[in-house]
Design an enzyme around this catalytic site. Structure first.
Site, mmCIF file in Angstrom:
data_model
loop_
_atom_site.group_PDB
_atom_site.id
_atom_site.type_symbol
_atom_site.label_atom_id
_atom_site.label_comp_id
_atom_site.label_asym_id
_atom_site.label_seq_id
_atom_site.Cartn_x
_atom_site.Cartn_y
_atom_site.Cartn_z
ATOM 1 C CE LYS A 81 55.383 37.196 43.108
ATOM 2 N NZ LYS A 81 55.282 37.382 41.652
ATOM 3 N N GLY A 182 39.332 32.335 37.412
ATOM 4 C CA GLY A 182 39.874 33.634 37.785
ATOM 5 C C GLY A 182 39.854 34.586 36.609
ATOM 6 C CB VAL A 183 37.521 36.521 34.925
ATOM 7 C CG1 VAL A 183 37.275 35.175 34.281
ATOM 8 C CG2 VAL A 183 36.440 36.819 35.970
ATOM 9 N N GLY A 184 40.440 38.090 36.659
ATOM 10 C CA GLY A 184 40.998 39.400 36.958
ATOM 11 C C GLY A 184 41.759 39.932 35.773
ATOM 12 C CB VAL A 186 46.263 37.287 34.148
ATOM 13 C CG1 VAL A 186 46.742 36.170 33.224
ATOM 14 C CG2 VAL A 186 47.435 38.159 34.564
#
Length: 349
Positions: A81, A182-184, A186
């Site tokens: 990462k 979280g509604v980005g 994904v």
């Protein structure tokens, strides 16, 4: 500076590489956890850290998760990462991306990068001008690769449905209440897929306008980001940043299932026991959210097309069922069961 191998999240990583390019302003870290199964693959995160040392901790934790994710997905890839440390204005320049591409290239293929939080497919194209060790590039229709977000969302969706069936005994998710944090790319993709199934949705995001806009689109409810973890619902789906499940938040959960796309949802190893003790069905994050890495790994390896990606993503519920079945029969938390399986696969069992 504290040596990386003294950090609590250091797990016999094969390498922790720090890069600085004064001309472009690049400060970056690449953590390579394992190359036992192949080159270390994992995305690059572009993020502003209040304490720069947090970038190293983030890379250590996320690279270990990628080792486990790639192993459990059956990919011939290790785990790595990267993190680019952004300033408070999140300034990103072509020169910075080029310097990062050269940094990746200097590792000689031991690390393969792709898109993560704060990065785009356009950024991957810029990086690819300096190194071939990059994936997630725009591809023609029908090919593996491209933006990993939608494929991650599809895998999480299949996993959430499996969790609803296992944890709530409902093969049909219509009417089930799912709270999405979280509604980005994904979380938003997941919400849209669940809405088609007639799921009742409560949405939250640090960008309240984005959550409200999606709620208006789907006929869902939007709440403040600090409320979503204590919503009374059937399922909580964390799809933002990690470490959201700790001693305090687990005690306050009012759901029967936790299944979402965020990486490193458990703040500490002890939290696996805490969520298990509460009788909450937990979907290990690196198993349920493997769709994106399956997509970009097959692109990089040149193995298969979009149909092959979809076929492999469709196996995510089966892997989760294996973990849940062993957890139920042994009494061992699902997160621990998954870790033990992954450790064996990377030769550390």
């Amino acid at each position: 500076m504290t040596a990386p191998w003294t950090y609590p999240d250091f797990d016999e990583h094969e390498g922790v590489h720090l890069f600085r390019d004064a001309a472009s302003g690049l400060t970056a870290v690449v953590a390579i956890h394992s190359t036992h199964l192949g080159p270390a693959a994992g995305g690059t995160r572009f993020w502003h850290y209040a304490d720069p040392a947090e970038a190293i901790t983030d890379a250590l934790r996320l690279s270990r998760g990628m080792s486990f994710k790639n192993a459990m997905a059956g990919l011939p890839m290790g785990g790595g990462k990267a993190g680019i440390v952004a300033d408070s204005l999140r300034t990103k320049t072509p020169e910075m991306l080029a310097a990062f591409g050269r940094a990746v290239d200097s590792l000689g293929g031991r690390y393969i990068t792709a898109e993560d939080v704060g990065m785009s497919d356009a950024d991957m194209v810029a990086i690819s001008k300096e190194t071939r060790h990059v994936s997630g590039l725009p591809v023609a229709a029908g090919h593996a690769g491209g933006d990993p977000g939608p494929t991650t969302a599809k895998g999480v969706y299949l996993g959430v449905r499996a969790a609803i069936a296992r944890g709530l005994g409902k093969a049909d998710p219509a009417g089930v209440h799912v709270a999405v944090q979280g509604v980005g790319s994904v979380g938003g993709g997941l919400a849209r897929l669940l809405a088609k199934d007639g799921v009742r949705l409560t949405l939250a995001d640090v960008d309240a306008r984005r959550a409200q806009a999606l709620a208006d689109e789907l006929g869902a409810t939007a709440v403040a980001s600090n409320e979503i973890m204590t919503i009374e619902a059937d399922v909580l789906s964390p799809c933002a940043l990690g470490a959201v499940l700790d001693e305090r938040s687990i005690a306050a959960l009012r759901v029967g299932v936790v299944a979402g796309g965020a990486n490193n949802q458990l703040a500490t190893p002890a939290d696996a026991d805490r969520i298990h003790a509460r009788g909450i069905l937990y979907a290990p994050d690196y198993v349920i959210n493997a769709g994106g890495i399956i997509n970009v790994a097959l692109e990089y390896l040149g193995q298969g097309d979009r149909a092959e990606v979809e076929a492999r993503v469709a196996l995510i519920p089966e892997r989760l069922e294996q973990i849940w079945a062993e957890s139920a029969s042994t009494g061992v938390p699902s997160a621990v069961v998954a870790d033990r399986m992954a450790m064996r696969l990377i030769g550390r069992g």
